[in-house]
Design a protein around this motif. Structure first.
Motif, mmCIF file in Angstrom:
data_model
loop_
_atom_site.group_PDB
_atom_site.id
_atom_site.type_symbol
_atom_site.label_atom_id
_atom_site.label_comp_id
_atom_site.label_asym_id
_atom_site.label_seq_id
_atom_site.Cartn_x
_atom_site.Cartn_y
_atom_site.Cartn_z
ATOM 1 N N ILE A 184 0.886 -1.165 0.000
ATOM 2 C CA ILE A 184 0.000 0.000 0.000
ATOM 3 C C ILE A 184 0.922 1.212 0.000
ATOM 4 O O ILE A 184 1.582 1.496 1.006
ATOM 5 N N GLY A 185 0.999 1.883 -1.136
ATOM 6 C CA GLY A 185 1.976 2.969 -1.212
ATOM 7 C C GLY A 185 1.655 4.001 -2.267
ATOM 8 O O GLY A 185 0.655 3.905 -2.986
ATOM 9 N N LEU A 186 2.520 4.975 -2.344
ATOM 10 C CA LEU A 186 2.414 6.037 -3.346
ATOM 11 C C LEU A 186 3.665 6.001 -4.213
ATOM 12 O O LEU A 186 4.790 5.894 -3.694
ATOM 13 N N ASP A 187 3.462 6.094 -5.531
ATOM 14 C CA ASP A 187 4.629 6.100 -6.413
ATOM 15 C C ASP A 187 5.095 7.529 -6.659
ATOM 16 O O ASP A 187 4.548 8.491 -6.100
ATOM 17 N N ARG A 188 6.103 7.665 -7.490
ATOM 18 C CA ARG A 188 6.684 8.996 -7.718
ATOM 19 C C ARG A 188 5.763 9.905 -8.522
ATOM 20 O O ARG A 188 6.018 11.097 -8.634
ATOM 21 N N ASN A 189 4.695 9.348 -9.074
ATOM 22 C CA ASN A 189 3.674 10.155 -9.747
ATOM 23 C C ASN A 189 2.506 10.463 -8.817
ATOM 24 O O ASN A 189 1.480 10.973 -9.254
ATOM 25 N N ASP A 190 2.680 10.108 -7.521
ATOM 26 C CA ASP A 190 1.687 10.397 -6.478
ATOM 27 C C ASP A 190 0.386 9.623 -6.653
ATOM 28 O O ASP A 190 -0.689 10.084 -6.263
ATOM 29 N N VAL A 191 0.499 8.441 -7.248
ATOM 30 C CA VAL A 191 -0.652 7.559 -7.440
ATOM 31 C C VAL A 191 -0.596 6.458 -6.382
ATOM 32 O O VAL A 191 0.456 5.864 -6.131
ATOM 33 N N LEU A 192 -1.743 6.187 -5.760
ATOM 34 C CA LEU A 192 -1.840 5.128 -4.763
ATOM 35 C C LEU A 192 -1.726 3.770 -5.459
ATOM 36 O O LEU A 192 -2.485 3.470 -6.375
ATOM 37 N N VAL A 193 -0.765 2.986 -5.007
ATOM 38 C CA VAL A 193 -0.488 1.683 -5.608
ATOM 39 C C VAL A 193 -0.871 0.594 -4.607
ATOM 40 O O VAL A 193 -0.416 0.599 -3.463
ATOM 41 N N LEU A 194 -1.712 -0.347 -5.044
ATOM 42 C CA LEU A 194 -2.130 -1.474 -4.216
ATOM 43 C C LEU A 194 -1.861 -2.761 -4.974
ATOM 44 O O LEU A 194 -2.160 -2.864 -6.165
ATOM 45 N N GLY A 195 -1.309 -3.742 -4.293
ATOM 46 C CA GLY A 195 -1.089 -5.018 -4.952
ATOM 47 C C GLY A 195 -0.104 -5.887 -4.214
ATOM 48 O O GLY A 195 0.419 -5.513 -3.163
ATOM 49 N N ARG A 196 0.137 -7.056 -4.787
ATOM 50 C CA ARG A 196 1.135 -7.972 -4.240
ATOM 51 C C ARG A 196 2.291 -8.039 -5.235
ATOM 52 O O ARG A 196 2.098 -8.384 -6.403
ATOM 53 N N TYR A 197 3.485 -7.696 -4.746
ATOM 54 C CA TYR A 197 4.636 -7.557 -5.631
ATOM 55 C C TYR A 197 5.875 -8.219 -5.043
ATOM 56 O O TYR A 197 6.029 -8.317 -3.816
ATOM 57 N N THR A 198 6.785 -8.621 -5.934
ATOM 58 C CA THR A 198 8.116 -9.059 -5.522
ATOM 59 C C THR A 198 8.994 -7.818 -5.329
ATOM 60 O O THR A 198 8.635 -6.706 -5.758
ATOM 61 N N PRO A 232 -6.985 -5.912 4.143
ATOM 62 C CA PRO A 232 -7.097 -6.214 2.713
ATOM 63 C C PRO A 232 -7.283 -4.942 1.886
ATOM 64 O O PRO A 232 -7.539 -3.872 2.412
ATOM 65 N N PHE A 233 -7.167 -5.130 0.572
ATOM 66 C CA PHE A 233 -7.510 -4.052 -0.347
ATOM 67 C C PHE A 233 -9.029 -4.035 -0.489
ATOM 68 O O PHE A 233 -9.663 -5.080 -0.619
ATOM 69 N N LEU A 234 -9.617 -2.862 -0.478
ATOM 70 C CA LEU A 234 -11.072 -2.742 -0.479
ATOM 71 C C LEU A 234 -11.638 -2.311 -1.829
ATOM 72 O O LEU A 234 -12.745 -2.718 -2.202
ATOM 73 N N ILE A 235 -10.897 -1.478 -2.535
ATOM 74 C CA ILE A 235 -11.323 -1.011 -3.868
ATOM 75 C C ILE A 235 -10.098 -1.045 -4.770
ATOM 76 O O ILE A 235 -9.043 -0.490 -4.410
ATOM 77 N N VAL A 236 -10.218 -1.679 -5.916
ATOM 78 C CA VAL A 236 -9.097 -1.767 -6.855
ATOM 79 C C VAL A 236 -9.597 -1.417 -8.248
ATOM 80 O O VAL A 236 -10.507 -2.065 -8.777
ATOM 81 N N GLY A 280 -8.599 1.850 -2.755
ATOM 82 C CA GLY A 280 -8.653 2.041 -1.314
ATOM 83 C C GLY A 280 -8.226 0.790 -0.582
ATOM 84 O O GLY A 280 -8.426 -0.326 -1.061
ATOM 85 N N ALA A 281 -7.623 0.975 0.595
ATOM 86 C CA ALA A 281 -7.136 -0.170 1.351
ATOM 87 C C ALA A 281 -7.284 0.053 2.843
ATOM 88 O O ALA A 281 -7.251 1.189 3.332
ATOM 89 N N ASN A 282 -7.426 -1.048 3.536
ATOM 90 C CA ASN A 282 -7.474 -1.043 4.992
ATOM 91 C C ASN A 282 -6.067 -0.925 5.548
ATOM 92 O O ASN A 282 -5.138 -1.595 5.085
#
Length: 349
Positions: A206-220, A237-241, A302-304
């Motif tokens: 659950i984070g913000l990238d350098r373009n200030d967009v909320l990023v949600l997901g499962r990543y390596t 959990p993630f609530l809205i994707v 959106g995320a919890n």
């Protein structure tokens, strides 16, 4: 001579009057106790063996989410039924991660809404606060300098960084419920740097990238490096994707509790939400309640975040909500803060 004596009772021994009062009080207490037992018995039958399945599921999911009070569910419900209830209400994992193209971050001057908007929210059994931040660049994640040892209260994070507002963010290891909030779980990133990571193959992000967009997901880790993430924590959990609500059946499986969440609208506005719980004025919210609030205010993602006794919102130097911990606001490893409008661009060079 005959003397007529009229008894008024005024001369009755005092101990007899006390006995009558005591007898009356005993009957009153006994009657009230019987009434309460009958009411409890009726409620027990209706909830656990009657038609009110939603109440039973809410009771089970709330008890099972507390970890320290799971026995309350096992007292009244079989292990098999508990497993079925938890599975039924579980928030499904999204099939895809967030799409950066779902958000177009508008410049502050292109928005008609206020730069900051503080809103009281309420629903059935809960009260809370929502902060809308028009410019997502103002939202930064900060972490304790004593990682592995001790966290800070949200108010301390806000004060240390001369911020306007803040909420608690990621989860932390809390054995025995007496942690000082210094050991985060999952991954923790600030200013583009990974400052903590558990030995995992993939991370809930659950984070913000350098373009200030909320990023949600499962990543390596390799994927995270290519995403250009500036700030991130792990929680679920993630609530809205990508505009799609994840909870479509049940209440989310986490029962009723204090909540903290983050979201983002299509124009880039960040939503910071805290809901009180475990108190008379606000017993708490389900994850479905949180999802609905974020959707109502335009969230496409959106995320919890970490909730329970950690849930805290600070705004203009004041703790706005009522943290449920008996000791007041807890120490946490990280917080999303909102920097002043004029100083945020120079804050994290």
């Amino acid at each position: 001579m005959e003397v007529l004596v009229i008894s008024t009772g005024l001369g009755r021994p005092a101990h007899q009057g006390k006995k009558r009062i005591f007898s009356f009080l005993c009957k009153l207490v006994l009657g009230f106790t019987v009434f309460c037992l009958m009411a409890f018995g009726t409620a027990f039958v209706l909830i656990f063996h009657g038609p009110f399945t939603e109440l039973k599921e809410l009771y089970v999911t709330t008890a099972m989410t507390t970890y320290t009070h799971q026995y309350l569910a096992h007292w009244f419900v079989s292990d098999e039924e508990i497993a079925a209830i938890m599975a039924k209400n579980k928030v499904p994992e999204p099939k895809v991660n967030t799409d950066e193209k779902a958000v177009t971050v508008l410049k502050p001057l292109e928005k008609e809404k206020p730069a900051l908007e503080f809103i009281e929210v309420s629903g059935k059994g809960y009260m809370g606060y929502l902060l809308k931040v028009g410019d997502p660049r103002r939202v930064q994640l900060v972490a304790t300098e004593q990682l592995g040892n001790r966290g800070l209260k949200v108010a301390e994070f806000v004060e240390d960084h001369q911020a306007v507002a803040g909420i608690n963010a990621g989860g932390f290891s809390d054995p025995g419920g007496v942690s000082h909030g210094g050991t985060p779980t999952g991954i923790l990133m600030t200013g583009g740097r990974i400052i903590h990571k558990d030995p995992l193959e993939t991370y809930n992000l659950i984070g913000l990238d350098r373009n200030d967009v909320l990023v949600l997901g499962r990543y390596t880790l390799e994927q995270i490096e290519t995403l250009g993430i500036r700030d991130a924590v792990s929680f679920a959990p993630f609530l809205i994707v990508n505009g799609e609500p994840m909870i479509k059946v049940g209440d989310g499986g986490w029962g009723i509790a204090p909540r903290t969440a983050i979201g983002q609208t299509r124009d880039g506005t960040i939503l910071l939400l805290v809901i009180d719980g475990r108190q008379l004025g606000s017993i708490g919210a389900t994850l479905k309640d949180v999802q609905d609030i974020l959707l109502e205010h335009g969230a496409v993602n959106g995320a919890n975040l970490d909730g329970g006794s950690s849930s805290t919102m600070v705004y203009h130097g004041e703790v706005k909500n009522k943290p449920s911990s008996q000791y007041g606001p807890r120490e946490v490893p990280s917080a999303f803060i909102v920097l002043p409008e004029k100083s945020f661009s120079e804050h994290f060079r």
